[in-house]
Write a protein that holds these residues in place. Sequence first.
Motif, short mmCIF file in Angstrom:
data_model
loop_
_atom_site.label_atom_id
_atom_site.label_comp_id
_atom_site.label_asym_id
_atom_site.label_seq_id
_atom_site.Cartn_x
_atom_site.Cartn_y
_atom_site.Cartn_z
N ARG A 40 -9.03 1.61 -6.34
CA ARG A 40 -8.04 2.21 -5.45
C ARG A 40 -8.55 2.21 -4.02
NH1 ARG A 40 -7.11 7.68 -8.89
NH2 ARG A 40 -9.36 7.69 -8.56
N ARG A 55 -2.63 6.77 2.52
CA ARG A 55 -2.12 6.74 1.15
C ARG A 55 -2.99 5.81 0.33
NH1 ARG A 55 3.25 3.01 0.76
NH2 ARG A 55 2.90 1.61 2.54
N VAL A 100 -3.44 2.92 -2.62
CA VAL A 100 -2.78 1.81 -3.31
C VAL A 100 -3.79 1.14 -4.24
CG1 VAL A 100 -1.17 1.41 -1.42
CG2 VAL A 100 -3.30 0.12 -1.52
N GLN A 115 -0.70 -0.20 -8.89
CA GLN A 115 0.22 0.75 -8.26
C GLN A 115 0.29 0.42 -6.77
OE1 GLN A 115 -1.57 4.53 -9.53
NE2 GLN A 115 0.12 4.78 -10.98
N GLU A 125 2.56 0.86 -4.61
CA GLU A 125 3.30 1.81 -3.75
C GLU A 125 4.32 1.12 -2.87
OE1 GLU A 125 3.00 5.02 -4.10
OE2 GLU A 125 1.41 4.80 -5.60
#
Length: 649
Positions: free
Chosen positions: A187, A538, A540, A544, A546
């Motif tokens: 991530r 954020r 990502v 995922q 986003e």
Amino acid sequence: MFDSVRTHRRWLLAFVLILVFPSFVFTGIYGYNEFVRGGDEVAEIDGEPIVQQDLDAAHRERVDRMRAMFGPQFDARLLETPQARAATLDGLLSERALSRQAQLAHVAVSEQTLREAIAAAPAFHEDGKFSYDRYRRLLAAQGMTEVGFEQRVRVDLARQMLLQAVTGSALVPAAVSEHVRRLAEERRQVRELRFEVGDFQARVAVTDAQIAAYYDAHQNEFRTQESARVEYVLLTLADVAAQVPAVTEADARAYYEKNQARFGQDEQRRASHILITAGEGGSAADRAGARKKAEELLARVRSNPAQFETLAREHSRDPGSASGGGDLGWFGRGMMVKPFEDAAFALKDGQVSEVIESDFGFHIVRVTGVRGAQARPFAEVRAQIEADLRREAAGKRFAEVAEQFTNAVYEQPDSLQPVADKLKLTVQTFEFLTRAGAPARPNQPQIFTPRVVEALFSPESIEKRRNTEAIEVASNVLVSARVVEHRPSAVRPLAEVRTQIKARVERAEAARLAREAGERKLAALRKDATEAGFGQPRVVSRVQPEGLPAAAVSAIMRVPAGQLPAFVGAELDGGGYAVFRVLSSEIPTTVDPAQAHAQSRALAQMFGGADEVAYVAAVRARFDARVLRTELKLDAAGVAGSAGKAAAQ
């Protein structure tokens, strides 16, 4: 007990349900192609030809399977393309090659496996259970014998068992699995600065010269489709059946007397059971324990027969029958494993067996009903007999009428009205047919198949307005058509598409300005880092994203973790540009066992799929499977008619 069968045969049953039974139920056995079968060879394997009629039949079955799977929402046009027909032929070659390999490898399908597969097919079920009567009726309605149908299923199962042996042996190294897991779970925290197309459109001024240049360079985009208004006449089995005289009671009764065996009902039993299992691959000690428990339950049943259902609900390990007190419903011979069947048919109504051992475990069987062999009365089967006789008569008559239809459209080529008058058919019209064909009308076969469209847009049809030959578009469905009005393809005038072109050029220019602005900003940030104007952080990941496009996720994840933080840029879907500040990278240290197991299984399936592709290719090469017609060859991208495709598939 059948639930236990389904659990252990899931891969096999899935194959049977998807590939065998839908095509059996939805495909008729009589085809006009059999009447006019010729030597139009499209491929060969091991020196044996595959002709056009073989391909047509296989393609119809493929369409029928898809229609059975997806229902009314399925659009048959999706499979009426050169690529789809070439893919059908490709699959047919693979099937033939695998069948030959299965024979050489002596892959055997046991009677038990065959019975289990057929018994589990919903097409042969009534009230949720296999019905031998329904099985025989469906076979008879399709004009098939049990031996012929079962041989077809046996061949299909042998082929699938061969592939299962290949795909089931795929192994994924632990290092590969771990590396894929880390890639999937990594991530990254990012902040984003977007340059939207809409923010730059006000700066664009499109000139007449730009519009004219775009029009000249993209004229094919503004070309109308070649089209035609056509007439056509359909000949279907239903048309012929409507002209077949009604079946008299005397004829129906005579048929009944000559075919008593078909309308008989074999001896049947209804039984309940309690199943005690020793677990998958249970040891000798486990089996001994299971037998002991079954014998204890049998003693309780014998002491108080009324508690059989209660004991079945509490102790039976057959999930399909335990909740119903062990009830298995009615069944005939050949539908249960042999030890169970022998016990059930040796008992009288109300009797309880000793402990019976089978491949599934230990059974206590109680017979709850007995039906002796008997013939169904004429009144009960009369409607079925009349329908069968009318269908048989229509099938025979169809061959005769089909020949008349074929001759008439050829002998009077300038009009379809004569054949319509002669055979009491209707001339129908389709106003706007293109080379792409047309969708099927509700509850009608696909009329404008690629073969029909090709015939209609041939020079002879366009220039001379001649009838096409009689073409089979579905089982027992013939069509002949002719062009009434031809409309050539033409480029629409610039004045007609000017507004459309202006909008395209304006957006393209705005997208260019947005991209250039984004690239300038990215270059400046790499020299003098600042986060002014960026959005909130954020997280990502590859799994995922986003909402980010694949190109953006790839750019974000491609930066080495040791070089973070860093700036990267990527184009957005539909135009525009985004600059990302990649702040940090994290790989979770805690591994979810269930998720890791699922990933390993997915990788094993992927490796198995690759092994299957390689194995099928090797088998096809062994038997020299080759496509003979260029337009039916698939290239590496799955495109039909590639000139660079080698003859050997």
